[in-house]
Design a protein around this motif. Structure first.
Motif, mmCIF file in Angstrom:
data_model
loop_
_atom_site.group_PDB
_atom_site.id
_atom_site.type_symbol
_atom_site.label_atom_id
_atom_site.label_comp_id
_atom_site.label_asym_id
_atom_site.label_seq_id
_atom_site.Cartn_x
_atom_site.Cartn_y
_atom_site.Cartn_z
ATOM 1 N N GLY A 348 0.812 -1.218 0.000
ATOM 2 C CA GLY A 348 0.000 0.000 0.000
ATOM 3 C C GLY A 348 0.841 1.261 0.000
ATOM 4 O O GLY A 348 0.456 2.275 0.589
ATOM 5 N N LYS A 349 1.986 1.202 -0.720
ATOM 6 C CA LYS A 349 2.955 2.312 -0.648
ATOM 7 C C LYS A 349 3.459 2.711 -2.034
ATOM 8 O O LYS A 349 3.315 2.002 -3.012
ATOM 9 C CB LYS A 349 4.170 1.892 0.186
ATOM 10 C CG LYS A 349 3.863 1.400 1.581
ATOM 11 C CD LYS A 349 3.341 2.497 2.469
ATOM 12 C CE LYS A 349 3.197 2.032 3.908
ATOM 13 N NZ LYS A 349 2.251 0.897 4.075
ATOM 14 N N VAL A 350 4.106 3.880 -2.024
ATOM 15 C CA VAL A 350 4.987 4.277 -3.122
ATOM 16 C C VAL A 350 6.390 4.224 -2.538
ATOM 17 O O VAL A 350 6.701 4.956 -1.590
ATOM 18 C CB VAL A 350 4.680 5.695 -3.639
ATOM 19 C CG1 VAL A 350 5.634 6.063 -4.771
ATOM 20 C CG2 VAL A 350 3.234 5.801 -4.092
ATOM 21 N N LEU A 351 7.234 3.342 -3.078
ATOM 22 C CA LEU A 351 8.605 3.185 -2.592
ATOM 23 C C LEU A 351 9.562 3.880 -3.550
ATOM 24 O O LEU A 351 9.307 3.960 -4.756
ATOM 25 C CB LEU A 351 8.964 1.699 -2.488
ATOM 26 C CG LEU A 351 7.969 0.786 -1.747
ATOM 27 C CD1 LEU A 351 8.437 -0.660 -1.793
ATOM 28 C CD2 LEU A 351 7.785 1.256 -0.310
ATOM 29 N N ARG A 352 10.652 4.390 -3.007
ATOM 30 C CA ARG A 352 11.665 5.019 -3.850
ATOM 31 C C ARG A 352 13.031 4.532 -3.408
ATOM 32 O O ARG A 352 13.402 4.654 -2.228
ATOM 33 C CB ARG A 352 11.598 6.545 -3.747
ATOM 34 C CG ARG A 352 12.580 7.242 -4.697
ATOM 35 C CD ARG A 352 12.417 8.753 -4.708
ATOM 36 N NE ARG A 352 12.953 9.384 -3.511
ATOM 37 C CZ ARG A 352 13.394 10.642 -3.453
ATOM 38 N NH1 ARG A 352 13.354 11.403 -4.536
ATOM 39 N NH2 ARG A 352 13.831 11.155 -2.323
ATOM 40 N N ILE A 353 13.792 3.998 -4.379
ATOM 41 C CA ILE A 353 15.115 3.462 -4.052
ATOM 42 C C ILE A 353 16.129 3.916 -5.110
ATOM 43 O O ILE A 353 15.766 4.275 -6.227
ATOM 44 C CB ILE A 353 15.111 1.921 -3.956
ATOM 45 C CG1 ILE A 353 14.667 1.310 -5.296
ATOM 46 C CG2 ILE A 353 14.206 1.454 -2.827
ATOM 47 C CD1 ILE A 353 14.746 -0.217 -5.317
ATOM 48 N N ASP A 354 17.405 3.865 -4.719
ATOM 49 C CA ASP A 354 18.516 4.174 -5.612
ATOM 50 C C ASP A 354 19.136 2.859 -6.041
ATOM 51 O O ASP A 354 19.773 2.170 -5.233
ATOM 52 C CB ASP A 354 19.539 5.046 -4.877
ATOM 53 C CG ASP A 354 20.741 5.395 -5.735
ATOM 54 O OD1 ASP A 354 20.781 4.978 -6.911
ATOM 55 O OD2 ASP A 354 21.651 6.083 -5.236
ATOM 56 N N ILE A 355 18.939 2.479 -7.300
ATOM 57 C CA ILE A 355 19.409 1.168 -7.737
ATOM 58 C C ILE A 355 20.808 1.228 -8.365
ATOM 59 O O ILE A 355 21.287 0.242 -8.917
ATOM 60 C CB ILE A 355 18.403 0.529 -8.730
ATOM 61 C CG1 ILE A 355 17.927 1.546 -9.767
ATOM 62 C CG2 ILE A 355 17.217 -0.040 -8.001
ATOM 63 C CD1 ILE A 355 18.870 1.874 -10.825
ATOM 64 N N ASP A 356 21.478 2.379 -8.240
ATOM 65 C CA ASP A 356 22.823 2.517 -8.786
ATOM 66 C C ASP A 356 23.895 2.258 -7.737
ATOM 67 O O ASP A 356 25.023 2.741 -7.856
ATOM 68 C CB ASP A 356 23.008 3.909 -9.392
ATOM 69 C CG ASP A 356 22.212 4.075 -10.664
ATOM 70 O OD1 ASP A 356 22.038 3.079 -11.389
ATOM 71 O OD2 ASP A 356 21.743 5.201 -10.931
ATOM 72 N N GLY A 357 23.552 1.491 -6.724
ATOM 73 C CA GLY A 357 24.530 1.152 -5.690
ATOM 74 C C GLY A 357 23.918 0.197 -4.694
ATOM 75 O O GLY A 357 22.756 -0.194 -4.805
ATOM 76 N N SER A 358 24.667 -0.207 -3.701
ATOM 77 C CA SER A 358 24.188 -1.099 -2.640
ATOM 78 C C SER A 358 24.603 -0.516 -1.294
ATOM 79 O O SER A 358 25.532 0.281 -1.208
ATOM 80 C CB SER A 358 24.756 -2.504 -2.803
ATOM 81 O OG SER A 358 26.175 -2.470 -2.839
#
Length: 799
Positions: A348-358
């Motif tokens: 039930g969310k809008v998630l935001r992630i940076d996929i150019d790193g770990s």
């Protein structure tokens, strides 16, 4: 904003190329009455002006009344937004008139004062002969059955002119749009997107787990880009929401080949999850994904089979946005407040992630430093917004092409429970109210009256008597349909209804604009349809910003009834050349399957084609011309010879650079002569390719140079009689613009004669001086100068 309320009208503006009219990019110098809206750009306007002055020259030489005003009015009707009606060209099958339809009063005046002009406007012998007869006979031939469309009545009709250039509305105020079929035979197509690498390919994903590549020419590659049918969990059940649900290309896909997918899986035949993974394109084939490159980014358990979310997209900030459902069932019954209001849950969310790193914990992504809940211990740091039920299809606004207004906004359609569907604009840290609210109304009374809710209301909501499952769309920012700019267009899966929202930039509010399919008259353009399948699954945008939607007649993951449709505004198009794209080349290794449309177009329902075969010209058999007749046709002759020497040249595609206007002032023209009118050829590589013949001569004779044969009718000048007759009739061709449109074979000019072999009296440069001078002596004065100069220049250009 050109989109304004209009009264219902039955008008059908259409140009001679069977397309809607447009607003020219540049000012028109000749047919100025149509510079705001019509069927001529500046290039066509120049051509009409050149033809006009050529005719004026001939009338002057012949000592006739010039009839300049009437001549201009008639010739400029090619630029009228109703040109197709004036010339009987409402569809590609009817034969086109050579003169526009004239109202009887105007025709009578024209016949009384200027009937001699007909011989200079058309080659049609029936029109020529009839113009010499009584006014009733002539005007009955050139009149239109519909008196509203004849000239000049077409200019006076309030219904035809008050709404020009605006989106057509039906009596209920519904915006009438038309469609073209783009792809078909798809199994529940859930998304279509481009890769942003300037190839203009489209990738269409089916719910069962296949992703197909479609090229710009409409063909589909036989081999799928991706086949996850063995991994994706789905069933043939009607309305099953599980399957391959989302996909997004990395903003730098052209360089790194990375893309991301969202799909349903089942673990140990029991536990269901949604999986977000990263994959890469094959190193050996740009149209195939590397099946061994999958790297799982995130997995989320799903407590029920429905409400799986599924949207992936990259924002302008370069981060990956993931839209999840609330977990399913009804009313979000999970926990005290439900998953949507629980910031520690990923559903039930809008998630935001940076996929150019770990990160240091081993997760294959990082948390953007400005995520709103990164310092909230009771919240997952990936959460960007919450309180959503099941957002189905979101998009990023490209922004206005000029002002960039709206750029970067994220629009979403959030599917409702029992009463309302809503459209939201996503904001950082926003609470969108579910399960406390549904649309603008309360759903859970206790949560709804919580003063700390501070929820963000939707920009629009509609009740279930309109539709029961919203499908989010796009803000139109394309080029081809200027009237649609700024409209957010979306639909409803269950009702099949298409809707639009228009923003009031002053107040920030949004107003609904209903969209419906145009009636038969509105969509009477080649290739257009005015119907679609009921179940609207998704919307799409191509690399140029044009808008599409994906629909099916039977919403099962296994049924091959999915079709892709493209929106088209029949009331106005962009100026020619403005929307031209230059896609990068696509290296295709496998087989291509051509597109075969299935839907019946509007014009397919009309009568069978009635267009007659192209005319064949016969050599004229007129008596020898006198010296005075030759003198009076000097101008026409010069035009003819120029045509003959330039018939094999090809026209170049117009660009967005403003063309230079040639002065209409008569004195200026004599100083800087306009180029003679040259008929354009229908694109034909074989016809445009010069053909040469070599023939060895007898001993003592110089060898002939190669002779370029222009495409023309088989008329051979055998003496002064035939040459003069051809020169006199040269300027009487059908208007140039009428003959250059697609589907219409361009008859060659009678004056453009083949330079045949020497033994058949043709003219070839570098021939014996005696033969060449003999031909030049057949005509006098400036024809000799013009022809010699033009022919010498052209021959020099071929070496």
């Amino acid at each position: 904003m050109l989109l304004v309320l209009v009264q219902p009208a039955s008008a059908h503006p259409q140009c001679l190329d069977f397309e809607p009219p447009f607003k020219p990019l540049w000012h028109l110098e000749f047919c100025t009455q149509y510079e705001e809206f019509g069927c001529c750009d500046q290039k066509t306007d120049n051509v009409i002006a050149e033809r006009y002055w050529d005719i004026i020259d001939q009338l002057e030489a012949a000592g006739y009344e010039l009839c300049a005003d009437m001549l201009k009015e008639i010739m400029c009707q090619e630029c009228s937004p109703y040109a197709a009606h004036l010339y009987d060209a409402e569809d590609p099958y009817t034969p086109v008139r050579e003169l526009p339809g004239l109202c009887f009063g105007y025709c009578s005046d024209f016949h009384g004062k200027c009937r001699h002009v007909v011989n200079y406007l058309t080659e049609n012998q029936l029109l020529r002969d009839t113009s010499e007869r009584d006014v009733s006979t002539f005007c009955s031939l050139v009149e239109l059955s519909d008196q509203d469309y004849c000239y000049p009545n077409v200019l006076k009709s309030q219904d035809l002119n008050s709404n020009l250039g605006r989106v057509v509305e039906d009596p209920r105020g519904c915006l009438q749009l038309c469609l073209t079929e783009v792809a078909n035979n798809l199994r529940n197509p859930v998304l279509m997107l481009h890769s942003g690498d300037e190839t203009h390919r489209m990738f269409i994903a089916e719910q069962v787990g296949f992703v197909w590549v479609y090229l710009r020419d409409g063909s589909r590659l036989e081999q799928p880009f991706l086949d996850l049918s063995g991994e994706v969990m789905t069933t043939p059940w009607l309305g099953d929401e599980r399957g391959f649900l989302g996909m997004a290309f990395h903003p730098k896909y052209r360089d790194n080949g990375r893309f991301f997918i969202y799909y349903s899986i089942q673990v140990n035949s029991k536990l269901e999850k949604v999986r977000i993974s990263e994959m890469k394109v094959s190193a050996n084939d740009m149209n195939v994904a590397d099946p061994y490159s999958e790297r799982v980014v995130l997995e989320i358990e799903e407590p029920a089979a429905n409400h799986n979310g599924g949207q992936l997209l990259f924002g302008l900030d370069g981060y990956l946005y993931i839209f999840t459902g609330d977990g399913g069932k009804a009313g979000d019954p999970f926990g005290k407040y439900g998953n949507s209001q629980n910031k520690s849950a990923l559903l039930g969310k809008v998630l935001r992630i940076d996929i150019d790193g770990s990160d240091s914990s081993g997760k294959p992504y990082r948390i953007p430093p400005d995520n709103p809940f990164i310092r909230d211990q009771d919240a997952r740091p990936e959460v960007y917004a919450y309180g959503v039920r099941n957002m189905w299809r979101c998009s990023v606004d490209r922004g206005d092409q000029v002002s960039r207004y709206g750029r970067g906004r994220i629009f979403c359609g959030d599917v409702g429970q029992n009463r309302y569907e809503e459209i939201d604009i996503i904001e950082k840290g926003g609470n969108y109210g579910w399960r406390a609210k549904e649309g603008f109304e309360c759903y859970d009374m206790k949560l709804c009256h919580n003063s700390s809710m501070n929820d963000i209301l939707p920009i629009f909501a509609y009740s279930h008597h309109v539709g029961k499952s919203v499908t989010g769309g796009y803000v139109y920012r394309g080029c081809e349909s200027p009237n649609l700019n700024g409209l957010y267009i979306f639909g409803d899966f269950m009702s099949g209804r298409i809707m639009a929202l228009e923003e009031d930039k002053t107040t920030g509010s949004w107003k609904e604009r209903s969209v419906c399919m145009g009636d038969t008259k509105t969509c009477s353009f080649p290739g257009l349809i005015n119907h679609h399948h009921k179940f609207i699954i998704s919307f799409a945008e191509d690399e140029a910003g044009e808008l599409y939607f994906l629909a099916t007649a039977y919403p099962s993951a296994m049924s091959p009834f999915g079709t892709v449709f493209k929106f088209m505004d029949p009331s106005r198009r962009a100026p020619p050349g403005k929307c031209k794209q230059k896609p990068l080349a696509v290296k295709v290794r496998g087989k291509k399957l051509p597109f075969v449309p299935r839907e019946l177009t509007v014009l397919d329902t009309n009568e069978k084609p009635t267009r007659p075969p192209p005319r064949k010209f016969k050599p004229p058999t007129k008596p020898p011309a006198t010296r005075s007749q030759i003198k009076s046709t000097t101008t026409a002759a010069s035009v003819t010879v120029t045509m003959a020497t330039t018939a094999t040249t090809t026209t170049t595609t117009s660009t967005s650079v403003k063309p230079k206007w040639k002065s209409l002032d008569k004195k200026a023209r004599h100083k800087n002569k306009l180029k003679p009118w040259k008929k354009k050829k229908v694109p034909n590589k074989q016809a445009a390719k010069p053909q040469t013949k070599k023939k060895s001569l007898g001993k003592g004779q110089p060898k002939k140079t190669a002779v370029v044969k222009p495409v023309s009718d088989k008329v051979k000048p055998k003496n002064n009689q035939t040459a003069t007759a051809d020169f006199k009739s040269n300027a009487l061709q059908t208007p140039n613009v009428l003959k250059e449109y697609k589907g219409r074979k361009v008859p060659p000019r009678r004056g453009a004669q083949k330079p045949n072999k020497q033994d058949k009296n043709s003219i070839t440069l570098k021939e014996s001086p005696r033969a060449y001078n003999a031909f030049l002596n057949t005509t006098k004065t400036e024809f000799k100068v013009k022809a010699n100069r033009t022919m010498q220049n052209k021959v020099q250009g071929r070496h």
